[in-house]
Structure formats: structure tokens, C-alpha cells
Design an enzyme around this catalytic site. Sequence first.
Site, PDB file in Angstrom:
ATOM      1  N   HIS A  38      25.683  -0.236 -16.995  1.00  0.00           N
ATOM      2  CA  HIS A  38      26.407   0.387 -18.113  1.00  0.00           C
ATOM      3  C   HIS A  38      27.721   1.001 -17.612  1.00  0.00           C
ATOM      4  O   HIS A  38      27.975   1.036 -16.406  1.00  0.00           O
ATOM      5  CB  HIS A  38      25.540   1.477 -18.752  1.00  0.00           C
ATOM      6  CG  HIS A  38      25.114   2.523 -17.765  1.00  0.00           C
ATOM      7  ND1 HIS A  38      24.117   2.291 -16.836  1.00  0.00           N
ATOM      8  CD2 HIS A  38      25.560   3.769 -17.512  1.00  0.00           C
ATOM      9  CE1 HIS A  38      23.974   3.362 -16.081  1.00  0.00           C
ATOM     10  NE2 HIS A  38      24.842   4.285 -16.463  1.00  0.00           N
ATOM     11  N   THR A  41      33.046  -1.017 -17.984  1.00  0.00           N
ATOM     12  CA  THR A  41      33.789  -2.023 -17.208  1.00  0.00           C
ATOM     13  C   THR A  41      33.178  -2.202 -15.816  1.00  0.00           C
ATOM     14  O   THR A  41      32.593  -1.270 -15.268  1.00  0.00           O
ATOM     15  CB  THR A  41      35.281  -1.598 -17.038  1.00  0.00           C
ATOM     16  OG1 THR A  41      35.322  -0.225 -16.649  1.00  0.00           O
ATOM     17  CG2 THR A  41      36.079  -1.788 -18.309  1.00  0.00           C
ATOM     18  N   ARG A  42      33.349  -3.405 -15.262  1.00  0.00           N
ATOM     19  CA  ARG A  42      32.944  -3.701 -13.883  1.00  0.00           C
ATOM     20  C   ARG A  42      34.026  -4.575 -13.253  1.00  0.00           C
ATOM     21  O   ARG A  42      34.509  -5.519 -13.886  1.00  0.00           O
ATOM     22  CB  ARG A  42      31.635  -4.503 -13.853  1.00  0.00           C
ATOM     23  CG  ARG A  42      30.384  -3.692 -14.152  1.00  0.00           C
ATOM     24  CD  ARG A  42      30.049  -2.766 -13.010  1.00  0.00           C
ATOM     25  NE  ARG A  42      28.805  -2.023 -13.194  1.00  0.00           N
ATOM     26  CZ  ARG A  42      28.674  -0.881 -13.871  1.00  0.00           C
ATOM     27  NH1 ARG A  42      29.710  -0.347 -14.474  1.00  0.00           N
ATOM     28  NH2 ARG A  42      27.508  -0.281 -13.955  1.00  0.00           N
ATOM     29  N   LYS A 255      39.469   5.309 -14.951  1.00  0.00           N
ATOM     30  CA  LYS A 255      38.059   5.324 -14.536  1.00  0.00           C
ATOM     31  C   LYS A 255      37.933   4.992 -13.048  1.00  0.00           C
ATOM     32  O   LYS A 255      38.574   4.053 -12.573  1.00  0.00           O
ATOM     33  CB  LYS A 255      37.288   4.271 -15.340  1.00  0.00           C
ATOM     34  CG  LYS A 255      35.847   4.110 -14.896  1.00  0.00           C
ATOM     35  CD  LYS A 255      35.191   2.883 -15.512  1.00  0.00           C
ATOM     36  CE  LYS A 255      33.859   2.610 -14.847  1.00  0.00           C
ATOM     37  NZ  LYS A 255      33.237   1.376 -15.317  1.00  0.00           N
ATOM     38  N   HIS A 260      28.713   5.076  -2.802  1.00  0.00           N
ATOM     39  CA  HIS A 260      27.673   5.909  -2.176  1.00  0.00           C
ATOM     40  C   HIS A 260      28.003   7.401  -2.339  1.00  0.00           C
ATOM     41  O   HIS A 260      27.827   8.197  -1.407  1.00  0.00           O
ATOM     42  CB  HIS A 260      27.484   5.519  -0.705  1.00  0.00           C
ATOM     43  CG  HIS A 260      27.284   4.028  -0.548  1.00  0.00           C
ATOM     44  ND1 HIS A 260      26.203   3.377  -1.086  1.00  0.00           N
ATOM     45  CD2 HIS A 260      28.066   3.072   0.016  1.00  0.00           C
ATOM     46  CE1 HIS A 260      26.307   2.079  -0.829  1.00  0.00           C
ATOM     47  NE2 HIS A 260      27.423   1.875  -0.180  1.00  0.00           N
ATOM     48  N   CYS A 304      24.818   6.597 -12.654  1.00  0.00           N
ATOM     49  CA  CYS A 304      24.440   5.178 -12.614  1.00  0.00           C
ATOM     50  C   CYS A 304      23.717   4.981 -11.282  1.00  0.00           C
ATOM     51  O   CYS A 304      23.673   5.909 -10.462  1.00  0.00           O
ATOM     52  CB  CYS A 304      25.737   4.377 -12.671  1.00  0.00           C
ATOM     53  SG  CYS A 304      25.553   2.600 -12.834  1.00  0.00           S
ATOM     54  N   LYS A 337      29.774  -8.556 -10.986  1.00  0.00           N
ATOM     55  CA  LYS A 337      30.706  -9.688 -11.127  1.00  0.00           C
ATOM     56  C   LYS A 337      30.008 -11.029 -10.935  1.00  0.00           C
ATOM     57  O   LYS A 337      30.489 -12.056 -11.398  1.00  0.00           O
ATOM     58  CB  LYS A 337      31.880  -9.534 -10.162  1.00  0.00           C
ATOM     59  CG  LYS A 337      31.459  -9.499  -8.708  1.00  0.00           C
ATOM     60  CD  LYS A 337      32.598  -9.243  -7.746  1.00  0.00           C
ATOM     61  CE  LYS A 337      32.973  -7.804  -7.590  1.00  0.00           C
ATOM     62  NZ  LYS A 337      31.899  -6.872  -7.153  1.00  0.00           N
TER      63      LYS A 337
HETATM   64  C1  LIG Z   1      28.583   3.271 -10.943  1.00  0.00           C
HETATM   65  C2  LIG Z   1      28.474   1.800 -10.639  1.00  0.00           C
HETATM   66  C3  LIG Z   1      29.644   1.035 -10.556  1.00  0.00           C
HETATM   67  C4  LIG Z   1      29.572  -0.313 -10.242  1.00  0.00           C
HETATM   68  N1  LIG Z   1      30.727  -1.043 -10.214  1.00  0.00           N
HETATM   69  C5  LIG Z   1      30.671  -2.372  -9.980  1.00  0.00           C
HETATM   70  C6  LIG Z   1      31.839  -3.154 -10.100  1.00  0.00           C
HETATM   71  O1  LIG Z   1      32.919  -2.642 -10.420  1.00  0.00           O
HETATM   72  N2  LIG Z   1      31.729  -4.493  -9.887  1.00  0.00           N
HETATM   73  C7  LIG Z   1      30.542  -5.085  -9.559  1.00  0.00           C
HETATM   74  O2  LIG Z   1      30.529  -6.293  -9.352  1.00  0.00           O
HETATM   75  N3  LIG Z   1      29.392  -4.361  -9.486  1.00  0.00           N
HETATM   76  C8  LIG Z   1      29.437  -3.028  -9.691  1.00  0.00           C
HETATM   77  N4  LIG Z   1      28.306  -2.267  -9.656  1.00  0.00           N
HETATM   78  C9  LIG Z   1      27.031  -2.916  -9.304  1.00  0.00           C
HETATM   79  C10 LIG Z   1      26.434  -3.671 -10.457  1.00  0.00           C
HETATM   80  O3  LIG Z   1      26.643  -2.974 -11.656  1.00  0.00           O
HETATM   81  C11 LIG Z   1      24.963  -3.932 -10.165  1.00  0.00           C
HETATM   82  O4  LIG Z   1      24.861  -4.647  -8.940  1.00  0.00           O
HETATM   83  C12 LIG Z   1      24.304  -4.733 -11.271  1.00  0.00           C
HETATM   84  O5  LIG Z   1      24.532  -4.126 -12.509  1.00  0.00           O
HETATM   85  C13 LIG Z   1      22.813  -4.838 -10.994  1.00  0.00           C
HETATM   86  O6  LIG Z   1      22.175  -5.474 -12.080  1.00  0.00           O
HETATM   87  P1  LIG Z   1      20.583  -5.577 -12.133  1.00  0.00           P
HETATM   88  O7  LIG Z   1      20.252  -6.538 -13.201  1.00  0.00           O
HETATM   89  O8  LIG Z   1      20.063  -5.794 -10.753  1.00  0.00           O
HETATM   90  O9  LIG Z   1      20.109  -4.097 -12.526  1.00  0.00           O
HETATM   91  P2  LIG Z   1      19.998  -3.448 -14.000  1.00  0.00           P
HETATM   92  O10 LIG Z   1      21.165  -3.834 -14.813  1.00  0.00           O
HETATM   93  O11 LIG Z   1      19.695  -2.012 -13.810  1.00  0.00           O
HETATM   94  O12 LIG Z   1      18.750  -4.189 -14.642  1.00  0.00           O
HETATM   95  C14 LIG Z   1      17.422  -3.970 -14.258  1.00  0.00           C
HETATM   96  C15 LIG Z   1      16.623  -3.952 -15.537  1.00  0.00           C
HETATM   97  O13 LIG Z   1      15.233  -4.042 -15.252  1.00  0.00           O
HETATM   98  C16 LIG Z   1      14.553  -3.226 -16.189  1.00  0.00           C
HETATM   99  N5  LIG Z   1      13.228  -2.901 -15.670  1.00  0.00           N
HETATM  100  C17 LIG Z   1      12.950  -2.212 -14.543  1.00  0.00           C
HETATM  101  N6  LIG Z   1      11.611  -2.078 -14.405  1.00  0.00           N
HETATM  102  C18 LIG Z   1      11.037  -2.705 -15.454  1.00  0.00           C
HETATM  103  C19 LIG Z   1       9.690  -2.896 -15.859  1.00  0.00           C
HETATM  104  N7  LIG Z   1       8.656  -2.400 -15.160  1.00  0.00           N
HETATM  105  N8  LIG Z   1       9.447  -3.591 -17.006  1.00  0.00           N
HETATM  106  C20 LIG Z   1      10.485  -4.106 -17.744  1.00  0.00           C
HETATM  107  N9  LIG Z   1      11.786  -3.921 -17.392  1.00  0.00           N
HETATM  108  C21 LIG Z   1      12.055  -3.243 -16.270  1.00  0.00           C
HETATM  109  C22 LIG Z   1      15.469  -2.011 -16.288  1.00  0.00           C
HETATM  110  O14 LIG Z   1      15.196  -1.225 -17.416  1.00  0.00           O
HETATM  111  C23 LIG Z   1      16.836  -2.659 -16.314  1.00  0.00           C
HETATM  112  O15 LIG Z   1      17.277  -2.946 -17.626  1.00  0.00           O
HETATM  113  C24 LIG Z   1      28.320  -0.923  -9.987  1.00  0.00           C
HETATM  114  C25 LIG Z   1      27.149  -0.160 -10.091  1.00  0.00           C
HETATM  115  C26 LIG Z   1      27.224   1.183 -10.431  1.00  0.00           C
HETATM  116  C27 LIG Z   1      25.964   1.981 -10.553  1.00  0.00           C
END
Ligand SMILES: Cc1cc2nc3c(=O)[nH]c(=O)nc-3n(C[C@H](O)[C@H](O)[C@H](O)COP(=O)(O)OP(=O)(O)OC[C@H]3O[C@@H](n4cnc5c(N)ncnc54)[C@H](O)[C@@H]3O)c2cc1C
Length: 368
Positions: A38, A41-42, A255, A260, A304, A337
Amino acid sequence: MLGLGGMGSATLCHLARRGLRVLGLERFDLVHEYGSSHGLTRIIRLAYWEHPTYVALLRRAYELWRELEGLAGERLLHITGSVDAGPEGGAIFEGALRSSQLHGLAHEVMDGAELHRRFPGYRLPKQFRCLFQPEGGFLLPERCDIAHVEQALARGAEVRCREPVTEWGAVNGRVWVRTARGRYEAGRLVICAGPWASKLVRELDGLAVAERQVLAWLQPTRPEYFRPSAFPVFNLEVEEGRYYGFPSFLMPGFKFGKYHHRGENVDPDTMRREPQPEDEELLRAFARRYFPDGAGPTLMLKTCLFTNSPDRHFILDQHPAHPEVVVAAGFSGHGYKFCSVIGEVMADLVQGRDGHDIGFFRLGRFRQ
Ligand SMILES: Cc1cc2nc3c(=O)[nH]c(=O)nc-3n(C[C@H](O)[C@H](O)[C@H](O)COP(=O)(O)OP(=O)(O)OC[C@H]3O[C@@H](n4cnc5c(N)ncnc54)[C@H](O)[C@@H]3O)c2cc1C
């Protein structure tokens, strides 16, 4: 499909587009603020300082984001150019330069003074080395997740939100999951649980560690310097640490965040969600020093989660004991990304195809 954040929604879409019968289970709402995807933007960028291996995946990611925009009929990717900067010899500048040279990417190198002349919002030390890459920009993560899910639904996928998976197992080449509402069986299970990964896959304990982050949006005193047409996204290495940032978009605020942030490993179920005064001051001090025209009143702060692997590279693999279960985890703060292409990689893993070279990302590397 367990988890419908950035990676899960993209995987759901790719599986459904391949004609597979697929169910997506999400513990919260479709798009929520408890995970990693969330915050409006990313950054997306090609000059990948983390490792040149990522560039091939990135080229495919750009292609797939453009394809998704076409299918969704909306703009999801905005190009601003990207800046990777720091002192001479620093990992961000040198890594971005190495990736650009190795992959023949368009790029310009300048010092901090020239960067300020070109993009007046930036006030980096004059001797800083800065790499500008014209194809960098940002994605709209909430819209991208929804677009992926919409495409999946249009091809017959089923989605159930507010339905946490509490347990799963694999027997005789098939899988089952128990949720708060029922039990399902399938041929394959894909786990994209973000910061919750190690709670669902014991083998990821210590290899996918959740870390609390904070993002800030500050009202610029010179808003014209922080518009997308005047302000490329950035990755910066300064004496206070490594930071990333964006132009104003969907919020009238500059933003940015610190990689870390305060080094706080947390349990995503019990972490402190509300940003604290110390979080705000750490971020404001950075803006005052390097982006003084962007350091007006605070408009918004959000927490986040990063999910860090020990080497900060992704984990994409079959489960070590159950090949019918595939896992994407440990995106270490730089995964968004790639969501579009990770969806394709995960669909390949489900179907036993080797469309992408993912040797670098296998789980087995931590056993060596
Ligand atoms: C502050 C911040 C800035 C960032 N900026 C960048 C950027 O500029 N560019 C970039 O490339 N990346 C960026 N990142 C990293 C990037 O956003 C993450 O690597 C990416 O969003 C990870 O996606 P995900 O699907 O692994 O996790 P998530 O999007 O968190 O998805 C995991 C999902 O699994 C669900 N879930 C968990 N357990 C269960 C369960 N037991 N049952 C059902 N559902 C479950 C959760 O509710 C969640 O919806 C940033 C991250 C953060 C925190």
C-alpha cells in the site's frame, strides 16, 4: 493461491490467463494497509544497483505492466526517470552504473550540482555521483493489484477475502488448506504471504523476516519542483543511510522513506502500526538537509513492512518437502516493481515450465 497482495494478485492473474481453475484466499480486504503493497506509489527502475541479474526480469516486468495497462484500460506506470546517487565508490551509484553498462541502458552521469540545475528539488552534496536513467518511474500499487484481480476474475478465477488460511498440508501429490470458513483441496498451492510467510512456511523461519518501515509525505514549499515532470524517483546513499523517494502524486506531498528505517524486526500481527514522533523526526531531518524545498508540513505518515531475506534477494521456489507447493517470499523492500513478472514466474513453477532463469533466487542457496 494464498495471499492477494502484490505478488499473489499477479500470480492469480497469470494462472487464470493460462486457463487454470484458481481460487485466491486473502486474510484481509482486497487492498489493505497491513502488508507491503500500500501507499499509492512504488518505484520501478532499470539501473538495478542491487544486482545486474534483475535487469532481464525487469525488462519483462515493464512489458507485462504495459500489457496489464492495455487490458485494464488505465495508466498504472508513470515514467519520470530515476536517479541513483551517493558518494564516489558508494554501492548505489556504482551498482547502478555497473547494471547500466552491462545491459547497455541509456544513462547520464552527473554531479550533485548538475543534478540540482536539472531537477531543482534535489540539493545533494556537489561532489555526489548521480546516475540518471530515463526509463525509471513509479507504479500505482493499489490500482495494479486490483487490475490483476479484475483480469483474473474475468477469466473465471474465484476470490475470497477476509478468509485467513490457518493451516495447510500436502498428501499424495495434492494439497489442502483450512481457513476460518472452510477447507479446500487443489492440485497446487502458491504461497505469497508477504510478511506472514514464515508463519505459514516453517522452513522460511529466519529467511523471511518482517521489518517495520515508515513512509512520509511532506507538503513542498516549492510544489513545482516536486511534480512528476520535474522530479525523477530516487535511491540515495547519504551519511544517514539509504533513502528512496517520489514526486507528488495522488497526494500534494513529496513522498520518501529510509531503507530499514529504524531496524525494527517485528511480528506483523503485533507490531506498532501508528507512526511515532521519532519516526517523523528521522524522516523530516533527511528532507530538511537534502530536499529543503520539499520539507514543509507533514501531510501523511504510514507504516508498512519489508520482508527481508539474509542476502536481500528474493526467494522463489518449490517448497523443499512438497513440490506441489510453491513459494514467493523475502522481497526485502524492493519487490513491487517485479510483481507482474513474478506472477509469470510463479505460474511457470506451478506448471513445471522453466520460462525464466531463477537459479539465483532458489531457497537452496541458504543451505550452502
Ligand atoms: C514502505 C515500503 C516501500 C516500498 N517501496 C518499494 C518501491 O518503491 N519499489 C519496489 O519495487 N518495492 C518497494 N517495496 C517493496 C514491495 O512493496 C514489496 O516487496 C511487495 O509489495 C511485496 O508483495 P507481497 O505480495 O510479497 O506482500 P503483500 O503485498 O503484503 O501480500 C501478502 C498478502 O498475503 C496475505 N496473507 C498473509 N497471510 C495470510 C493467510 N494466512 N491467509 C490469507 N492471506 C494471507 C496478506 O494479508 C497480504 O495481503 C516497498 C515496501 C515498503 C513496505
